[in-house]
Design an enzyme around this catalytic site. Structure first.
Site, PDB file in Angstrom:
ATOM      1  N   GLY A 113      -8.184 -33.750  -3.968  1.00 14.99           N
ATOM      2  CA  GLY A 113      -6.920 -32.433  -4.124  1.00 14.99           C
ATOM      3  C   GLY A 113      -5.757 -33.377  -3.909  1.00 14.99           C
ATOM      4  O   GLY A 113      -5.190 -34.149  -4.296  1.00 14.99           O
ATOM      5  N   ASN A 153      -2.643 -33.674   5.567  1.00 17.03           N
ATOM      6  CA  ASN A 153      -2.497 -32.873   4.954  1.00 17.03           C
ATOM      7  C   ASN A 153      -4.293 -31.331   4.774  1.00 17.03           C
ATOM      8  O   ASN A 153      -3.962 -31.448   3.694  1.00 17.03           O
ATOM      9  CB  ASN A 153      -2.734 -33.842   3.341  1.00 17.03           C
ATOM     10  CG  ASN A 153      -3.725 -33.305   1.884  1.00 17.03           C
ATOM     11  OD1 ASN A 153      -2.925 -32.588   1.383  1.00 17.03           O
ATOM     12  ND2 ASN A 153      -4.513 -33.461   1.805  1.00 17.03           N
ATOM     13  N   ASP A 169     -10.422 -17.274   2.569  1.00 13.07           N
ATOM     14  CA  ASP A 169      -9.937 -16.161   3.078  1.00 13.07           C
ATOM     15  C   ASP A 169     -10.427 -14.896   2.747  1.00 13.07           C
ATOM     16  O   ASP A 169     -11.870 -14.300   2.353  1.00 13.07           O
ATOM     17  CB  ASP A 169      -8.936 -16.096   1.335  1.00 13.07           C
ATOM     18  CG  ASP A 169      -8.112 -17.268   0.968  1.00 13.07           C
ATOM     19  OD1 ASP A 169      -7.768 -18.181   2.324  1.00 13.07           O
ATOM     20  OD2 ASP A 169      -7.436 -17.175  -0.564  1.00 13.07           O
ATOM     21  N   TYR A 224      -4.716 -18.510   7.383  1.00  9.42           N
ATOM     22  CA  TYR A 224      -4.427 -19.613   6.209  1.00  9.42           C
ATOM     23  C   TYR A 224      -2.525 -19.967   6.673  1.00  9.42           C
ATOM     24  O   TYR A 224      -1.741 -20.661   7.291  1.00  9.42           O
ATOM     25  CB  TYR A 224      -4.222 -19.791   5.303  1.00  9.42           C
ATOM     26  CG  TYR A 224      -3.688 -20.812   4.511  1.00  9.42           C
ATOM     27  CD1 TYR A 224      -4.400 -22.081   4.374  1.00  9.42           C
ATOM     28  CD2 TYR A 224      -2.894 -21.477   3.568  1.00  9.42           C
ATOM     29  CE1 TYR A 224      -4.317 -23.138   3.351  1.00  9.42           C
ATOM     30  CE2 TYR A 224      -1.960 -21.834   2.926  1.00  9.42           C
ATOM     31  CZ  TYR A 224      -2.863 -23.200   2.689  1.00  9.42           C
ATOM     32  OH  TYR A 224      -3.175 -24.056   1.711  1.00  9.42           O
ATOM     33  N   LYS A 244       0.048 -22.300   8.402  1.00  9.32           N
ATOM     34  CA  LYS A 244       1.229 -23.165   7.743  1.00  9.32           C
ATOM     35  C   LYS A 244       2.482 -22.901   8.243  1.00  9.32           C
ATOM     36  O   LYS A 244       3.178 -24.023   7.992  1.00  9.32           O
ATOM     37  CB  LYS A 244       1.229 -23.253   6.013  1.00  9.32           C
ATOM     38  CG  LYS A 244      -0.401 -23.262   5.301  1.00  9.32           C
ATOM     39  CD  LYS A 244      -0.378 -24.898   5.934  1.00  9.32           C
ATOM     40  CE  LYS A 244      -1.728 -25.013   5.304  1.00  9.32           C
ATOM     41  NZ  LYS A 244      -1.706 -26.915   5.223  1.00  9.32           N
ATOM     42  N   PRO A 260       3.493 -26.871  -0.581  1.00  8.99           N
ATOM     43  CA  PRO A 260       3.560 -27.139  -2.127  1.00  8.99           C
ATOM     44  C   PRO A 260       2.942 -25.558  -2.578  1.00  8.99           C
ATOM     45  O   PRO A 260       2.538 -24.117  -1.389  1.00  8.99           O
ATOM     46  CB  PRO A 260       2.009 -27.271  -2.127  1.00  8.99           C
ATOM     47  CG  PRO A 260       1.880 -28.093  -1.476  1.00  8.99           C
ATOM     48  CD  PRO A 260       3.082 -27.604  -0.041  1.00  8.99           C
TER      49      PRO A 260
END
Ligand code: CAA
Length: 241
Positions: free
Chosen positions: A13, A82, A88, A147, A151, A177
């Site tokens: 990724g 990273n 989800d 998530y 973040k 990103p």
């Protein structure tokens, strides 16, 4: 001698693109991965970049793994945190396991990756930390309470580390990103991606992993020495802070 750069989740990724870019820029790169031995072996064969396997959610495994990288390659001067996962679900159906797994990897994983090498950076008077956060830590996202929390938390980490590291020659920054064309994004149900997400990206496309890698390469360079505690958003104009 070239600087040693560690990239967690660095064999697939966005991490894969970061590892390759840093190698191309002259760093000695170590890429970590959590589980996919086959992908890691293929990555090492193709790139010549060393891979190391540990779970970033585990402090002792991280400390042990980082010590091994340093014994093999030399002091780690650049850390790119990273490694990240998604689990989800709409909040009303999100399980404690889905919450805890994402917190463990995406948030505690950053602590576990940076903390064991922090004192070395302080002693040497130089360090570069980059955390890969996300647009969804800035704006929130349907289905990503876990998530988005991690973040957003990652941004708090770099802003605090920046203040603690600045006098010791260490910078800590984040890249946020937007939606990038990796497996993680392609795992979103196609209907949701096409109908709910891509129409919200004014650029009209997903980003490329290399577009994120170039942001990281700049932040870890000597040229970026006065950029500390910042966030670079690379999202095709989807969201402005
Ligand atoms: N906004 C508003 N409504 C939404 C929505 C959105 N973004 N996404 C889904 N919904 C709605 C659907 O339209 C649907 O409504 P109806 O029942 O009225 O039709 C309802 O929510 C349920 O949606 P699903 O049928 O998709 O339900 P599901 O339980 O199968 O899946 C989900 C729910 C897991 C949240 C799924 O919608 C999903 O995966 N969404 C994408 C979440 C996302 O953007 N993840 C980012 C992953 S990439 C990443 O994280 C990298 C990065 O940093 C950017």
């Amino acid at each position: 001698m070239s600087r040693v750069a560690l990239v967690t989740g660095g064999s697939r990724g966005i991490g894969e693109a970061i590892s390759k870019k840093l190698k191309a820029d002259g760093y000695t790169v170590a890429a970590t991965y959590a589980g996919n031995d086959e992908a890691a072996a293929k990555f090492t064969e193709e790139t010549g970049i060393a891979t190391y396997k540990w779970n970033v959610a585990d402090y002792d495994a991280s400390a042990e793994g980082l010590a091994k990288v340093e014994a093999d390659l030399g002091p780690i001067e650049v850390v790119v945190a990273n490694a990240g996962i998604t689990r989800d679900a709409p909040f009303h159906r999100m399980s404690p396991e889905q919450w805890n797994e994402v917190i463990g990897t995406n948030l505690t994983g950053v602590f576990n990756t940076v903390h064991p090498v922090w004192n070395g950076m302080r002693e040497r008077g130089f360090g570069r930390v980059v955390v890969i956060s996300s647009i969804n830590g800035q704006k929130g996202q349907f289905g990503q309470v876990n998530y988005a929390a991690t973040k957003a938390g990652d941004l708090g980490i770099v802003k605090s580390l920046a203040q603690e590291g600045a006098a010791k020659g260490i910078t800590a920054n984040a890249v946020c990103p937007g939606y990038i064309g990796t497996e993680m994004v392609r795992a979103i149900p196609e209907k949701v991606l096409n109908e709910k997400i891509i129409p919200q990206i004014p650029a009209g496309r997903l980003g490329e992993p290399e577009e994120i890698a170039r942001c990281v390469a700049f932040l870890v360079s000597d040229d970026a020495g006065f950029i500390n505690g910042s966030t670079i958003s690379a999202n095709g104009a989807q969201f402005f802070v």
